[in-house]
Design an enzyme around this catalytic site. Structure first.
Site, PDB file in Angstrom:
ATOM      1  N   HIS A   1      -4.586   1.860   7.563  1.00  0.00           N
ATOM      2  CA  HIS A   1      -3.175   2.349   7.539  1.00  0.00           C
ATOM      3  C   HIS A   1      -2.869   3.248   6.470  1.00  0.00           C
ATOM      4  O   HIS A   1      -2.298   4.563   6.852  1.00  0.00           O
ATOM      5  CB  HIS A   1      -2.194   1.231   7.545  1.00  0.00           C
ATOM      6  CG  HIS A   1      -0.595   1.404   7.214  1.00  0.00           C
ATOM      7  ND1 HIS A   1       0.354   1.096   8.238  1.00  0.00           N
ATOM      8  CD2 HIS A   1      -0.032   2.123   6.226  1.00  0.00           C
ATOM      9  CE1 HIS A   1       1.379   1.909   7.864  1.00  0.00           C
ATOM     10  NE2 HIS A   1       1.117   2.332   6.925  1.00  0.00           N
ATOM     11  N   GLU A   2      -3.426   3.040   5.050  1.00  0.00           N
ATOM     12  CA  GLU A   2      -3.357   4.037   4.300  1.00  0.00           C
ATOM     13  C   GLU A   2      -4.079   5.326   4.353  1.00  0.00           C
ATOM     14  O   GLU A   2      -3.573   6.261   4.133  1.00  0.00           O
ATOM     15  CB  GLU A   2      -3.316   3.634   2.813  1.00  0.00           C
ATOM     16  CG  GLU A   2      -2.607   2.297   2.604  1.00  0.00           C
ATOM     17  CD  GLU A   2      -1.212   2.486   2.787  1.00  0.00           C
ATOM     18  OE1 GLU A   2      -0.651   3.768   2.548  1.00  0.00           O
ATOM     19  OE2 GLU A   2      -0.381   1.649   3.184  1.00  0.00           O
TER      20      GLU A   2
ATOM     21  N   GLY B   1       0.705  -1.195   0.005  1.00  0.00           N
ATOM     22  CA  GLY B   1       0.022  -0.134   0.033  1.00  0.00           C
ATOM     23  C   GLY B   1       0.803   1.105   0.153  1.00  0.00           C
ATOM     24  O   GLY B   1       2.068   1.247   0.680  1.00  0.00           O
TER      25      GLY B   1
ATOM     26  N   CYS C   1       5.634  -0.179   7.300  1.00  0.00           N
ATOM     27  CA  CYS C   1       5.363   1.140   6.405  1.00  0.00           C
ATOM     28  C   CYS C   1       6.583   1.394   5.770  1.00  0.00           C
ATOM     29  O   CYS C   1       7.644   1.577   6.182  1.00  0.00           O
ATOM     30  CB  CYS C   1       5.061   2.315   7.452  1.00  0.00           C
ATOM     31  SG  CYS C   1       4.551   3.791   6.647  1.00  0.00           S
ATOM     32  N   LEU C   2       6.415   1.875   4.374  1.00  0.00           N
ATOM     33  CA  LEU C   2       7.678   2.128   3.591  1.00  0.00           C
ATOM     34  C   LEU C   2       8.286   3.383   4.016  1.00  0.00           C
ATOM     35  O   LEU C   2       9.172   3.724   4.012  1.00  0.00           O
ATOM     36  CB  LEU C   2       7.213   2.268   2.097  1.00  0.00           C
ATOM     37  CG  LEU C   2       6.536   0.970   1.438  1.00  0.00           C
ATOM     38  CD1 LEU C   2       6.009   1.176   0.066  1.00  0.00           C
ATOM     39  CD2 LEU C   2       7.907  -0.204   1.484  1.00  0.00           C
TER      40      LEU C   2
ATOM     41  N   HIS D   1      -2.518   7.682   6.775  1.00  0.00           N
ATOM     42  CA  HIS D   1      -1.603   8.553   5.933  1.00  0.00           C
ATOM     43  C   HIS D   1      -2.114   9.896   5.672  1.00  0.00           C
ATOM     44  O   HIS D   1      -1.665  10.838   5.746  1.00  0.00           O
ATOM     45  CB  HIS D   1      -0.686   7.799   4.889  1.00  0.00           C
ATOM     46  CG  HIS D   1       0.211   7.169   5.169  1.00  0.00           C
ATOM     47  ND1 HIS D   1       1.436   7.538   5.731  1.00  0.00           N
ATOM     48  CD2 HIS D   1       0.546   5.599   5.178  1.00  0.00           C
ATOM     49  CE1 HIS D   1       2.351   6.509   6.135  1.00  0.00           C
ATOM     50  NE2 HIS D   1       1.660   5.229   5.547  1.00  0.00           N
TER      51      HIS D   1
ATOM     52  N   GLN E   1       3.228  10.027   0.473  1.00  0.00           N
ATOM     53  CA  GLN E   1       4.466   9.110   0.625  1.00  0.00           C
ATOM     54  C   GLN E   1       5.406   9.005  -0.372  1.00  0.00           C
ATOM     55  O   GLN E   1       6.506   8.687  -0.755  1.00  0.00           O
ATOM     56  CB  GLN E   1       4.237   7.517   0.867  1.00  0.00           C
ATOM     57  CG  GLN E   1       3.591   7.333   2.283  1.00  0.00           C
ATOM     58  CD  GLN E   1       3.462   5.824   2.394  1.00  0.00           C
ATOM     59  OE1 GLN E   1       2.377   5.307   1.975  1.00  0.00           O
ATOM     60  NE2 GLN E   1       4.564   5.056   3.177  1.00  0.00           N
TER      61      GLN E   1
HETATM   62 NI    NI Z   1       2.664   3.395   5.670  1.00  0.00          NI
END
Ligand code: NI
Length: 182
Positions: free
Chosen positions: A139-140, A47, A97-98, A143, A52
């Site tokens: 989660h997304e 995701g 998370c990236l 963000h 991001q």
């Molecule tokens: Ni994330």
């Protein structure tokens, strides 16, 4: 299409609420392509939210097909998503998370949700999802409202994360994909 550098913890845009998309125009479609390419270039990315990759837009992309049980779920783009309802039942799951390289933490979130969003044809979609899929959406979605894993963990865990968060902010980490410069 291009792989864009991923913003990491400490980057201001990750703390700001993203702006709604007014029109799904060519630029937005190009942004979405870049997001998918950036996510797939990153190891195990499932995701990715627009902020991001430095975009102030209310969009995230999800592709669960690398997860065994979800390989038949098509990649999805959610534009201007809203969480319509959440189950009272909560579950605990470990998340990564990236934008938080090398970090994993247990997060408690609703087990199932209803989410409404715009697809790339500007049609309103509303779906009920649960378990891991709901988890990734929540989660997304976080963000897009400027929230990240450390904001969702109990204070005891947050304390333990502090050192690693500082390391991420200082770029004292090895990351197998491009990230923003400090
Ligand atoms: Ni994330």
């Amino acid at each position: 299409m291009s792989v864009l550098p991923i913003t990491v913890y400490g980057d201001r845009i990750l703390r700001e609420k993203t702006k709604p998309v007014e029109k799904v125009n060519d630029e937005v479609i190009e942004n979405i392509r870049d997001m998918f390419e950036t996510m797939r270039n990153a190891q195990n990315g499932i995701g990715l939210a627009a902020n991001q990759v430095g975009l102030d837009k209310s969009i995230f992309v999800i592709d669960l097909s690398i997860i065994e049980e979800y390989e038949k779920i098509k990649p999805v783009v959610m534009i201007n998503p809203e969480i319509i309802s959440e189950s009272d039942e909560l579950i605990n799951m470990e998340e990564g998370c990236l934008s938080l390289p090398n970090m994993r933490a247990d997060v408690i979130r609703p087990e199932s949700i209803r989410v409404r969003y715009l697809d790339t044809d500007e049609n309103i979609q509303e779906i009920d999802v649960d378990d891991f899929y709901a988890r990734v959406i929540l989660h997304e979605y976080d963000h897009l409202i400027g929230k990240m894993i450390p904001d969702r963990v109990v204070s005891e865990i947050k304390k333990k994360l502090q050192k690693d968060l500082l390391r991420i902010m200082k770029r004292e980490i090895e990351v197998p994909y491009p990230i923003t410069e400090r």
